[in-house]
Design a protein around this motif. Structure first.
Motif, PDB file in Angstrom:
ATOM      1  N   PHE A  31      -3.164   1.244   1.676  1.00  0.00           N
ATOM      2  CA  PHE A  31      -2.213   2.067   0.937  1.00  0.00           C
ATOM      3  C   PHE A  31      -2.389   1.926  -0.572  1.00  0.00           C
ATOM      4  N   MET A  32      -3.191   0.969  -0.986  1.00  0.00           N
ATOM      5  CA  MET A  32      -3.428   0.767  -2.409  1.00  0.00           C
ATOM      6  C   MET A  32      -4.773   0.075  -2.564  1.00  0.00           C
ATOM      7  N   GLU A  33      -5.561   0.538  -3.516  1.00  0.00           N
ATOM      8  CA  GLU A  33      -6.824  -0.154  -3.785  1.00  0.00           C
ATOM      9  C   GLU A  33      -7.340   0.198  -5.171  1.00  0.00           C
ATOM     10  N   GLU A  34      -8.090  -0.746  -5.688  1.00  0.00           N
ATOM     11  CA  GLU A  34      -8.794  -0.560  -6.949  1.00  0.00           C
ATOM     12  C   GLU A  34     -10.244  -0.924  -6.677  1.00  0.00           C
ATOM     13  N   PRO A  35     -11.175   0.022  -6.878  1.00  0.00           N
ATOM     14  CA  PRO A  35     -12.581  -0.229  -6.543  1.00  0.00           C
ATOM     15  C   PRO A  35     -13.118  -1.533  -7.145  1.00  0.00           C
ATOM     16  N   ASP A  36     -13.870  -2.247  -6.328  1.00  0.00           N
ATOM     17  CA  ASP A  36     -14.535  -3.489  -6.728  1.00  0.00           C
ATOM     18  C   ASP A  36     -13.563  -4.587  -7.162  1.00  0.00           C
ATOM     19  N   TYR A  37     -12.271  -4.454  -6.801  1.00  0.00           N
ATOM     20  CA  TYR A  37     -11.301  -5.478  -7.195  1.00  0.00           C
ATOM     21  C   TYR A  37     -10.366  -5.879  -6.054  1.00  0.00           C
ATOM     22  N   PHE A  38      -9.569  -4.940  -5.514  1.00  0.00           N
ATOM     23  CA  PHE A  38      -8.657  -5.324  -4.435  1.00  0.00           C
ATOM     24  C   PHE A  38      -8.321  -4.142  -3.534  1.00  0.00           C
ATOM     25  N   ILE A  39      -7.842  -4.482  -2.320  1.00  0.00           N
ATOM     26  CA  ILE A  39      -7.376  -3.512  -1.336  1.00  0.00           C
ATOM     27  C   ILE A  39      -6.147  -4.114  -0.660  1.00  0.00           C
ATOM     28  N   ALA A  40      -5.133  -3.277  -0.428  1.00  0.00           N
ATOM     29  CA  ALA A  40      -3.920  -3.732   0.246  1.00  0.00           C
ATOM     30  C   ALA A  40      -3.635  -2.845   1.456  1.00  0.00           C
ATOM     31  N   TRP A  41      -3.153  -3.457   2.524  1.00  0.00           N
ATOM     32  CA  TRP A  41      -2.806  -2.773   3.768  1.00  0.00           C
ATOM     33  C   TRP A  41      -1.334  -3.010   4.083  1.00  0.00           C
ATOM     34  N   ALA A  42      -0.693  -1.997   4.650  1.00  0.00           N
ATOM     35  CA  ALA A  42       0.688  -2.111   5.120  1.00  0.00           C
ATOM     36  C   ALA A  42       0.905  -1.069   6.214  1.00  0.00           C
ATOM     37  N   LYS A  43       1.977  -1.240   6.961  1.00  0.00           N
ATOM     38  CA  LYS A  43       2.329  -0.230   7.961  1.00  0.00           C
ATOM     39  C   LYS A  43       2.911   0.999   7.280  1.00  0.00           C
ATOM     40  N   ALA A  44       3.556   0.798   6.132  1.00  0.00           N
ATOM     41  CA  ALA A  44       4.111   1.908   5.345  1.00  0.00           C
ATOM     42  C   ALA A  44       4.302   1.417   3.915  1.00  0.00           C
ATOM     43  N   PRO A  45       4.140   2.303   2.932  1.00  0.00           N
ATOM     44  CA  PRO A  45       4.394   1.897   1.543  1.00  0.00           C
ATOM     45  C   PRO A  45       5.813   1.321   1.432  1.00  0.00           C
ATOM     46  N   GLY A  46       5.945   0.257   0.683  1.00  0.00           N
ATOM     47  CA  GLY A  46       7.243  -0.395   0.532  1.00  0.00           C
ATOM     48  C   GLY A  46       7.500  -1.502   1.529  1.00  0.00           C
ATOM     49  N   GLU A  47       6.686  -1.581   2.588  1.00  0.00           N
ATOM     50  CA  GLU A  47       6.806  -2.685   3.545  1.00  0.00           C
ATOM     51  C   GLU A  47       5.910  -3.832   3.096  1.00  0.00           C
ATOM     52  N   ALA A  48       6.118  -4.989   3.674  1.00  0.00           N
ATOM     53  CA  ALA A  48       5.283  -6.146   3.362  1.00  0.00           C
ATOM     54  C   ALA A  48       3.821  -5.803   3.609  1.00  0.00           C
ATOM     55  N   SER A  49       2.940  -6.343   2.760  1.00  0.00           N
ATOM     56  CA  SER A  49       1.525  -6.014   2.887  1.00  0.00           C
ATOM     57  C   SER A  49       0.648  -7.243   2.740  1.00  0.00           C
ATOM     58  N   ILE A  50      -0.607  -7.070   3.159  1.00  0.00           N
ATOM     59  CA  ILE A  50      -1.649  -8.075   2.990  1.00  0.00           C
ATOM     60  C   ILE A  50      -2.729  -7.437   2.132  1.00  0.00           C
ATOM     61  N   ALA A  51      -3.206  -8.161   1.140  1.00  0.00           N
ATOM     62  CA  ALA A  51      -4.258  -7.657   0.265  1.00  0.00           C
ATOM     63  C   ALA A  51      -5.385  -8.670   0.191  1.00  0.00           C
ATOM     64  N   VAL A  52      -6.597  -8.177  -0.079  1.00  0.00           N
ATOM     65  CA  VAL A  52      -7.723  -9.038  -0.409  1.00  0.00           C
ATOM     66  C   VAL A  52      -8.188  -8.633  -1.795  1.00  0.00           C
ATOM     67  N   SER A  53      -8.638  -9.650  -2.537  1.00  0.00           N
ATOM     68  CA  SER A  53      -9.006  -9.394  -3.921  1.00  0.00           C
ATOM     69  C   SER A  53     -10.112 -10.328  -4.368  1.00  0.00           C
ATOM     70  N   VAL A  54     -10.957  -9.802  -5.230  1.00  0.00           N
ATOM     71  CA  VAL A  54     -11.885 -10.647  -5.962  1.00  0.00           C
ATOM     72  C   VAL A  54     -11.017 -11.370  -6.996  1.00  0.00           C
ATOM     73  N   PRO A  55     -11.130 -12.685  -7.156  1.00  0.00           N
ATOM     74  CA  PRO A  55     -10.257 -13.379  -8.098  1.00  0.00           C
ATOM     75  C   PRO A  55     -10.309 -12.770  -9.512  1.00  0.00           C
ATOM     76  N   PHE A  56      -9.129 -12.586 -10.087  1.00  0.00           N
ATOM     77  CA  PHE A  56      -8.999 -11.985 -11.407  1.00  0.00           C
ATOM     78  C   PHE A  56      -9.770 -12.752 -12.471  1.00  0.00           C
ATOM     79  N   ASN A  57      -9.783 -14.092 -12.339  1.00  0.00           N
ATOM     80  CA  ASN A  57     -10.447 -14.920 -13.353  1.00  0.00           C
ATOM     81  C   ASN A  57     -11.963 -14.978 -13.181  1.00  0.00           C
ATOM     82  N   LYS A  58     -12.487 -14.247 -12.198  1.00  0.00           N
ATOM     83  CA  LYS A  58     -13.934 -14.176 -11.926  1.00  0.00           C
ATOM     84  C   LYS A  58     -14.537 -15.484 -11.436  1.00  0.00           C
TER      85      LYS A  58
END
Length: 130
Positions: A31-58
């Motif tokens: 439901f949300m993603e930024e290329p080459d940085y992170f992706i988030a999944w949820a059953k519906a926007p506004g519900e709890a989600s799980i995301a994976v991300s390349v660490p911000f600090n590199k």
């Protein structure tokens, strides 16, 4: 109470492929993603989600000792299926599905696994009248 959980990854493409399939089995999608940085999944926007991300600090992604994400499901059969899918996708076992403690008096049924980056997760449900 929890809005989202973010897990670090060393390989966003592999991690996102793992979670697309695994979380898709319970009706969650991107439901949300930024290329080459992170992706988030949820059953519906506004519900709890799980995301994976390349660490911000590199810096390299690392697994937190004692950190675990728990995915709430409705039945032991769903837990078994979710756990099996995680292993089929390349996850590793951290504890086969079953009641904890094993006498089932708590009604807590869970299966534990690690994702492709070593992050620990579990799928669980509470079984009434156990």
């Amino acid at each position: 109470m929890i809005g989202y959980v973010t897990l670090g990854t060393a390989n966003l493409a592999k991690s996102s492929a793992f979670y697309d399939v695994l979380l898709g089995t319970i009706g969650a999608g991107r439901f949300m993603e930024e290329p080459d940085y992170f992706i988030a999944w949820a059953k519906a926007p506004g519900e709890a989600s799980i995301a994976v991300s390349v660490p911000f600090n590199k810096e390299p992604a690392s697994v937190g000792n004692g950190t675990m994400v728990a995915v709430a499901l409705d039945t032991p059969e769903q837990v078994d299926s979710f756990y099996a899918k995680a292993l089929e996708l390349g996850g590793t076992c951290e504890g086969k599905p079953g009641f904890r403690p094993e006498d089932a008096s708590s009604g807590f049924y869970a299966g534990y696994f690690r994702d492709l980056d070593g992050n620990k997760l579990n799928a669980f449900c509470i079984v009434a009248d156990s």
